[in-house]
Design an enzyme around this catalytic site. Structure first.
Site, PDB file in Angstrom:
ATOM      1  N   GLY A  72      -0.547   1.075 -20.576  1.00  0.00           N
ATOM      2  CA  GLY A  72      -0.882   2.112 -21.352  1.00  0.00           C
ATOM      3  C   GLY A  72      -0.116   2.375 -22.831  1.00  0.00           C
ATOM      4  O   GLY A  72      -0.717   2.584 -23.816  1.00  0.00           O
ATOM      5  N   ASN A 152      -2.199  13.960 -18.734  1.00  0.00           N
ATOM      6  CA  ASN A 152      -1.419  13.198 -17.537  1.00  0.00           C
ATOM      7  C   ASN A 152      -0.582  14.634 -16.841  1.00  0.00           C
ATOM      8  O   ASN A 152      -0.184  14.383 -15.793  1.00  0.00           O
ATOM      9  CB  ASN A 152      -0.439  12.242 -18.116  1.00  0.00           C
ATOM     10  CG  ASN A 152       0.462  12.879 -19.351  1.00  0.00           C
ATOM     11  OD1 ASN A 152       0.101  13.210 -20.373  1.00  0.00           O
ATOM     12  ND2 ASN A 152       1.727  12.693 -18.990  1.00  0.00           N
ATOM     13  N   GLN A 180      -5.042   8.166 -17.580  1.00  0.00           N
ATOM     14  CA  GLN A 180      -5.387   9.270 -16.657  1.00  0.00           C
ATOM     15  C   GLN A 180      -6.645   9.233 -16.240  1.00  0.00           C
ATOM     16  O   GLN A 180      -7.041   9.278 -15.002  1.00  0.00           O
ATOM     17  CB  GLN A 180      -4.751  10.526 -16.605  1.00  0.00           C
ATOM     18  CG  GLN A 180      -3.103  10.615 -16.761  1.00  0.00           C
ATOM     19  CD  GLN A 180      -2.336  10.172 -15.553  1.00  0.00           C
ATOM     20  OE1 GLN A 180      -3.194  10.374 -14.296  1.00  0.00           O
ATOM     21  NE2 GLN A 180      -1.184   9.663 -15.753  1.00  0.00           N
ATOM     22  N   SER A 200      -4.476   1.688 -18.008  1.00  0.00           N
ATOM     23  CA  SER A 200      -3.401   1.089 -17.335  1.00  0.00           C
ATOM     24  C   SER A 200      -3.714   0.757 -15.907  1.00  0.00           C
ATOM     25  O   SER A 200      -4.153   1.590 -15.192  1.00  0.00           O
ATOM     26  CB  SER A 200      -2.046   1.776 -17.441  1.00  0.00           C
ATOM     27  OG  SER A 200      -0.847   1.275 -16.921  1.00  0.00           O
ATOM     28  N   GLY A 201      -3.314  -0.431 -15.201  1.00  0.00           N
ATOM     29  CA  GLY A 201      -3.578  -0.622 -13.897  1.00  0.00           C
ATOM     30  C   GLY A 201      -3.191   0.054 -12.784  1.00  0.00           C
ATOM     31  O   GLY A 201      -3.830   0.284 -11.850  1.00  0.00           O
ATOM     32  N   HIS A 202      -1.875   0.406 -13.181  1.00  0.00           N
ATOM     33  CA  HIS A 202      -1.141   1.222 -11.808  1.00  0.00           C
ATOM     34  C   HIS A 202      -1.533   2.648 -11.610  1.00  0.00           C
ATOM     35  O   HIS A 202      -1.191   3.249 -10.639  1.00  0.00           O
ATOM     36  CB  HIS A 202       0.256   0.896 -11.995  1.00  0.00           C
ATOM     37  CG  HIS A 202       0.896   1.817 -12.926  1.00  0.00           C
ATOM     38  ND1 HIS A 202       1.698   3.049 -12.752  1.00  0.00           N
ATOM     39  CD2 HIS A 202       0.781   1.660 -14.449  1.00  0.00           C
ATOM     40  CE1 HIS A 202       2.179   3.525 -13.899  1.00  0.00           C
ATOM     41  NE2 HIS A 202       1.609   2.809 -14.877  1.00  0.00           N
ATOM     42  N   THR A 238       1.684 -15.627 -23.117  1.00  0.00           N
ATOM     43  CA  THR A 238       0.843 -16.004 -21.961  1.00  0.00           C
ATOM     44  C   THR A 238       0.237 -15.055 -21.132  1.00  0.00           C
ATOM     45  O   THR A 238       0.864 -14.284 -20.961  1.00  0.00           O
ATOM     46  CB  THR A 238       1.749 -17.058 -21.014  1.00  0.00           C
ATOM     47  OG1 THR A 238       2.473 -18.082 -21.927  1.00  0.00           O
ATOM     48  CG2 THR A 238       1.138 -17.509 -19.773  1.00  0.00           C
ATOM     49  N   CYS A 326       7.514   9.723 -17.432  1.00  0.00           N
ATOM     50  CA  CYS A 326       7.990   8.940 -18.483  1.00  0.00           C
ATOM     51  C   CYS A 326       9.099  10.037 -18.932  1.00  0.00           C
ATOM     52  O   CYS A 326      10.033   9.352 -19.761  1.00  0.00           O
ATOM     53  CB  CYS A 326       7.437   8.505 -19.559  1.00  0.00           C
ATOM     54  SG  CYS A 326       5.878   7.578 -19.232  1.00  0.00           S
TER      55      CYS A 326
END
Length: 395
Positions: A72, A152, A180, A200-202, A238, A326
């Protein structure tokens, strides 16, 4: 430790077993570089395309509008910096809010040093943007509005559809940090007039280190990382194939379970809120009571330090936070809580509890019972609380 209760899902979530299972072959069996021309590797190009389309479907976009990133924060940086550069000829004014994630706020601060002007909108006591303030802030030189979908820390959900409509009526790009919100509540980019969206994936039971930026077709935006032709020449490097597979799997899983999961989390969240407000004196809920993420509850407790609460909760096996992960090392009070009008001394006593589909009613009751005991214990050691009680008892 009596038991373990994880209520910090806004910081990160447990990667779902089926997500891990989907990723594993791309570490050990199908590990080829998608840019290679031989069949063993080039098949991964099709895998990436498939995951791109899966994610796009969740937000009503096209697959070629999804660009994979490292998360993110990168997506926010890319959207804001690259758009500012690309549209600088039209103007150098950006609008955001005072309660954004630091990935947005610090990017805007960086751009201010490059000669851009940024308006940081106030929010109301629930953390909601006032649409009249947004309209009043627009100038002929405004090129970008960046306002998060849901906060968040306090979980308040913004009137994104109305914000997007205002942006488009004035010919301004609209970016939203949906880190979020993605996978938690329904999002349709066309309906909400969104030009760019970060995720964001997590945050939705996917892996860390992978995210995406949705860029509406036709939006003029520069490359963010140079060095190769990946991501249609806009983001070199990559591709993280296992991460992309994990993100796509998590997004599909979240979309399929969203309604049922939200209903369960809202029931537990509301039970948590009611018990805390009814049983712990001098407590308050931060954020809008209804217009909030299904799994978010943020409280402030007078006469208590948030860090002390977290340590004592941890001793009881409860994982929580006082705000954004964060900034967890900072001793400063949350910028979000200050923006909604809390004084420093109350903002310091904040606690964010964020649930998951795995949270049970027994977990919630255990947490509230523990929290009530901890707050009482900390207040009994507080000279400020002692003075407050003495002064009020004499009235």
């Amino acid at each position: 430790m009596e038991r373990f209760v994880y209520l910090d899902n806004a910081a990160t979530t447990r990667t779902a077993p089926e997500v891990v299972e989907a990723m594993l072959p791309y570490f050990t069996e199908k590990y080829g570089n998608p840019s290679s021309i031989y069949e063993f590797a080039s098949g991964n190009k099709d895998v990436i395309t498939s995951q791109r389309e899966t994610i796009a479907e969740v937000i009503g976009a096209n697959g070629n509008e999804i660009y994979f990133t490292a998360g993110g924060s990168e997506s926010d940086n890319w959207a804001i910096k690259a758009a500012a550069e690309a549209y600088a000829g039209k103007g150098k004014h950006i609008i955001t809010t005072k309660i954004e994630h630091h990935a947005v706020l610090h990017t805007c601060e960086y751009l201010e040093k490059q000669g851009y002007e940024v308006t940081y909108l106030d929010v109301d006591q629930d953390g909601i943007v006032k649409l009249d303030d947004l309209k009043a802030a627009i100038r002929p030189s405004t090129i970008l509005i960046s306002i998060m979908f849901a906060n968040n820390e306090i979980g308040s959900v913004q009137p994104i559809r109305e914000i997007g409509a205002i942006a488009h009526e004035n010919g301004i790009l609209f970016h939203t940090d949906a880190v979020q919100a993605f996978g938690q509540i329904p999002i349709q980019v066309d309906d909400c007039h969104i030009d760019m969206l970060s995720a964001s994936g997590h945050k939705l039971n996917g892996p860390k280190g992978i995210g995406f930026l949705y860029i509406r077709k036709g939006v003029k935006i520069r490359s963010f990382i140079h060095g190769g032709a990946q991501e249609r020449k806009r983001r070199a490097g990559t591709e993280n194939v296992p991460g992309i597979v994990g993100l796509g799997t998590a997004a599909r899983r979240a979309a399929l379970s969203m309604d049922e999961r939200a209903a369960k989390e809202i029931k537990l969240r509301d039970h948590l809120i009611e018990r805390v407000l009814n049983e712990i004196p001098f407590s308050r809920l931060n954020g809008h009571r209804e217009k909030r993420l299904p799994n978010n509850a943020n409280f402030s407790f007078q006469f208590v330090e948030g860090e002390s609460m977290l340590i004592m909760l941890d001793m009881k096996g409860i994982c929580a936070s006082s705000g954004s992960a964060c900034t967890s090392g900072s001793l400063d009070p949350s910028h979000v809580l200050l923006a909604i009008g809390l004084p420093h001394e109350i903002a310091h006593g904040s606690l964010r509890l964020t649930l998951s589909e795995e949270t049970s009613m027994e977990d919630i009751d255990y947490v509230v019972d523990s929290l009530r005991e901890i707050v009482e214990r900390l207040r009994n050691m507080s000279p400020l609380y002692e003075d407050f009680i003495r002064k009020n008892s004499n009235k």
